[in-house]
Design a protein around this motif. Structure first.
Motif, PDB file in Angstrom:
ATOM      1  N   SER A  52       0.827  -1.208   0.000  1.00 27.49           N
ATOM      2  CA  SER A  52       0.000   0.000   0.000  1.00 27.49           C
ATOM      3  C   SER A  52       0.865   1.263   0.000  1.00 27.49           C
ATOM      4  N   PHE A  53       0.218   2.375  -0.308  1.00 25.35           N
ATOM      5  CA  PHE A  53       0.956   3.634  -0.430  1.00 25.35           C
ATOM      6  C   PHE A  53       0.114   4.803   0.050  1.00 25.35           C
ATOM      7  N   ASP A  54       0.678   5.616   0.934  1.00 26.20           N
ATOM      8  CA  ASP A  54       0.034   6.843   1.415  1.00 26.20           C
ATOM      9  C   ASP A  54       1.042   7.973   1.276  1.00 26.20           C
ATOM     10  N   SER A  55       0.865   8.776   0.245  1.00 26.63           N
ATOM     11  CA  SER A  55       1.807   9.870  -0.028  1.00 26.63           C
ATOM     12  C   SER A  55       1.380  11.175   0.621  1.00 26.63           C
ATOM     13  N   ASN A  56       0.273  11.144   1.355  1.00 26.63           N
ATOM     14  CA  ASN A  56      -0.303  12.379   1.887  1.00 26.63           C
ATOM     15  C   ASN A  56      -0.034  12.592   3.366  1.00 26.63           C
ATOM     16  N   HIS A  57      -0.347  11.597   4.177  1.00 22.41           N
ATOM     17  CA  HIS A  57      -0.280  11.768   5.625  1.00 22.41           C
ATOM     18  C   HIS A  57       1.146  11.693   6.160  1.00 22.41           C
ATOM     19  N   ALA A  58       1.325  12.276   7.334  1.00 26.89           N
ATOM     20  CA  ALA A  58       2.648  12.327   7.955  1.00 26.89           C
ATOM     21  C   ALA A  58       2.969  11.030   8.690  1.00 26.89           C
ATOM     22  N   ASN A  59       4.224  10.613   8.594  1.00 28.65           N
ATOM     23  CA  ASN A  59       4.705   9.504   9.423  1.00 28.65           C
ATOM     24  C   ASN A  59       5.200  10.093  10.748  1.00 28.65           C
ATOM     25  N   ASP A  60       5.923   9.293  11.548  1.00 31.49           N
ATOM     26  CA  ASP A  60       6.394   9.793  12.849  1.00 31.49           C
ATOM     27  C   ASP A  60       7.275  11.035  12.705  1.00 31.49           C
ATOM     28  N   ALA A  61       8.135  11.026  11.691  1.00 26.45           N
ATOM     29  CA  ALA A  61       9.013  12.182  11.482  1.00 26.45           C
ATOM     30  C   ALA A  61       8.202  13.422  11.123  1.00 26.45           C
ATOM     31  N   GLY A  62       7.222  13.253  10.249  1.00 22.32           N
ATOM     32  CA  GLY A  62       6.367  14.372   9.865  1.00 22.32           C
ATOM     33  C   GLY A  62       5.515  14.873  11.021  1.00 22.32           C
ATOM     34  N   CYS A  63       4.998  13.933  11.831  1.00 24.85           N
ATOM     35  CA  CYS A  63       4.219  14.324  13.010  1.00 24.85           C
ATOM     36  C   CYS A  63       5.093  15.096  13.999  1.00 24.85           C
ATOM     37  N   PHE A  64       6.329  14.647  14.154  1.00 22.80           N
ATOM     38  CA  PHE A  64       7.263  15.327  15.059  1.00 22.80           C
ATOM     39  C   PHE A  64       7.567  16.739  14.552  1.00 22.80           C
TER      40      PHE A  64
ATOM     41  N   PRO B 275      10.712  11.049  18.750  1.00 21.53           N
ATOM     42  CA  PRO B 275      10.146   9.710  18.581  1.00 21.53           C
ATOM     43  C   PRO B 275      11.264   8.668  18.548  1.00 21.53           C
ATOM     44  N   SER B 276      10.994   7.500  19.082  1.00 17.53           N
ATOM     45  CA  SER B 276      12.035   6.476  19.255  1.00 17.53           C
ATOM     46  C   SER B 276      12.614   5.967  17.947  1.00 17.53           C
ATOM     47  N   ASP B 277      11.852   6.060  16.849  1.00 18.59           N
ATOM     48  CA  ASP B 277      12.348   5.511  15.584  1.00 18.59           C
ATOM     49  C   ASP B 277      13.117   6.530  14.742  1.00 18.59           C
ATOM     50  N   LEU B 278      13.364   7.725  15.295  1.00 21.21           N
ATOM     51  CA  LEU B 278      14.141   8.736  14.566  1.00 21.21           C
ATOM     52  C   LEU B 278      15.577   8.741  15.063  1.00 21.21           C
TER      53      LEU B 278
ATOM     54  N   PRO C 143      19.070  10.522  16.100  1.00 24.81           N
ATOM     55  CA  PRO C 143      19.365  11.830  16.698  1.00 24.81           C
ATOM     56  C   PRO C 143      19.726  12.884  15.656  1.00 24.81           C
ATOM     57  N   THR C 144      20.407  12.448  14.598  1.00 21.39           N
ATOM     58  CA  THR C 144      20.814  13.393  13.545  1.00 21.39           C
ATOM     59  C   THR C 144      19.610  13.958  12.808  1.00 21.39           C
ATOM     60  N   PHE C 145      18.690  13.078  12.413  1.00 16.84           N
ATOM     61  CA  PHE C 145      17.514  13.534  11.673  1.00 16.84           C
ATOM     62  C   PHE C 145      16.581  14.335  12.579  1.00 16.84           C
ATOM     63  N   ALA C 146      16.437  13.915  13.828  1.00 19.20           N
ATOM     64  CA  ALA C 146      15.601  14.659  14.776  1.00 19.20           C
ATOM     65  C   ALA C 146      16.150  16.072  14.977  1.00 19.20           C
ATOM     66  N   GLY C 147      17.467  16.181  15.057  1.00 22.27           N
ATOM     67  CA  GLY C 147      18.092  17.495  15.198  1.00 22.27           C
ATOM     68  C   GLY C 147      17.832  18.356  13.982  1.00 22.27           C
TER      69      GLY C 147
END
Length: 331
Positions: free
Chosen positions: A250-262, A284-287, A289-293
């Motif tokens: 499946s594919f959802d190109s619209n909604h935010a994942n954890d990174a987008g929600c953060f 979020p635990s699945d991000l 530290p570099t990307f979260a920063g």
């Protein structure tokens, strides 16, 4: 005497157009911010971690929601309008059996937010007259509340379709969807004197990065996907590809994942509390530290950019007002 009157007149007009500048910037720790959200799944995505971030930084936030999946400004307004002439109609109570007025009257809200359905966010006609009517409706119920616009984001670059930019004409890609929707949000925010929560700008800044932005996996076989393997979706802010409960690709190109929600929650936090998202420790635990920063920095940049836009707009208006008042004083 005329000079004093000129200064007072300019100051009054300034505070009327920009009421948020009438208070000290930055909210006090422990302050209870009451937030009412009129939106859909995108507002739900963008505030997913807002309460967690606020609490971590010593703030108390109470949130109430009037959200409809895929809900547009028109849908929210028509539901409110229906309730006014038939309070028992289910069409006027789309929020778990309640109406917009009922929910608004359940508390006293400092902030109320509105947004357009992402698919219509680039289409100027879709805002008229519903946004203005909703603002008036909200102010009738909550006269002291400040209304903000939540600028939604563009779909992922590999989306099969993008928002409508007028009539039946779709945006040609992610950039045009972001540009056109951004233009609409800023146009109507300026017209109605509203601040913007610039989530869409933050998303675009991350998505459009030539080096670190999301890029479609060039190796994965999308024609014959094999469960449970997924393509590389590094640094995506959108849900993207996944296997559903029935093992369907499946594919959802619209909604935010954890990174987008953060990212969205960081922008909301920085806008509502006027505090830097760079100092937020939670992630979020699945991000990584570099990307979260990186997301913290982009959230900060987006909010600063929006504040600069407001200052420029304020200065243009003030210059125009001073010029007109000066001419009147001379006469």
């Amino acid at each position: 005497m005329s000079k004093i009157l000129l200064i007072l007149s300019v100051s009054l007009i300034f505070l009327t157009l920009f009421p948020q500048y009438g208070r000290a910037q930055g909210r006090d720790n422990g302050e209870n911010l009451s937030l009412f959200i009129v939106g859909n799944s995108f507002s739900n995505n963008a505030t997913h971690y807002l309460d967690t971030i606020a609490k971590e930084n010593g703030y108390v936030i109470s949130i109430s929601r009037a959200e409809i999946g895929g809900g547009s400004l028109e849908q929210h307004w028509k539901a409110a309008e229906t309730f006014e002439y038939d309070s028992l109609s289910p069409a006027g109570r789309p929020y778990n059996g309640k109406s917009l007025k009922m929910l608004l009257n359940e508390g006293k809200w400092k902030i109320v937010t509105l947004q357009q359905y992402s698919f219509l966010s680039s289409d100027s006609v879709s805002y008229i007259p519903y946004l203005k009517k909703l603002c008036h409706y909200i102010k009738m119920a909550q006269p002291e509340a400040e209304i903000l616009l939540h600028q939604t984001w563009a779909y992922r670059s590999d989306s099969p379709g993008f928002s409508m930019i007028g009539g039946s004409v779709p945006a040609r890609g992610q950039r045009e969807m972001w540009e056109k929707s951004r233009k609409m949000y800023h146009h109507y925010a300026s017209l109605l004197g509203l601040r913007i929560i610039p989530v869409g700008d933050a998303f675009w800044s991350v998505d459009s990065d030539k080096r670190d932005g999301y890029k479609k996996d060039p190796v994965y076989n999308f024609d014959i996907p094999v469960y449970p393997q997924l393509p590389d979706q590094k640094n995506s802010l959108h849900v993207g590809y996944f296997w559903d409960q029935n093992q369907r690709f499946s594919f959802d190109s619209n909604h935010a994942n954890d990174a987008g929600c953060f990212l969205g929650s960081l922008v909301w936090y920085a806008t509502l509390f006027e505090r830097s998202p760079r100092k937020v420790r939670f992630q979020p635990s699945d991000l990584s530290p570099t990307f979260a920063g990186r997301l913290r920095r982009e959230a900060s940049n987006a909010v600063k950019g929006e504040l600069n836009n407001r200052r420029k707009s304020r200065n243009r208006i003030m210059k125009s007002v001073r010029s007109k008042l000066s001419l009147k004083a001379v006469k």
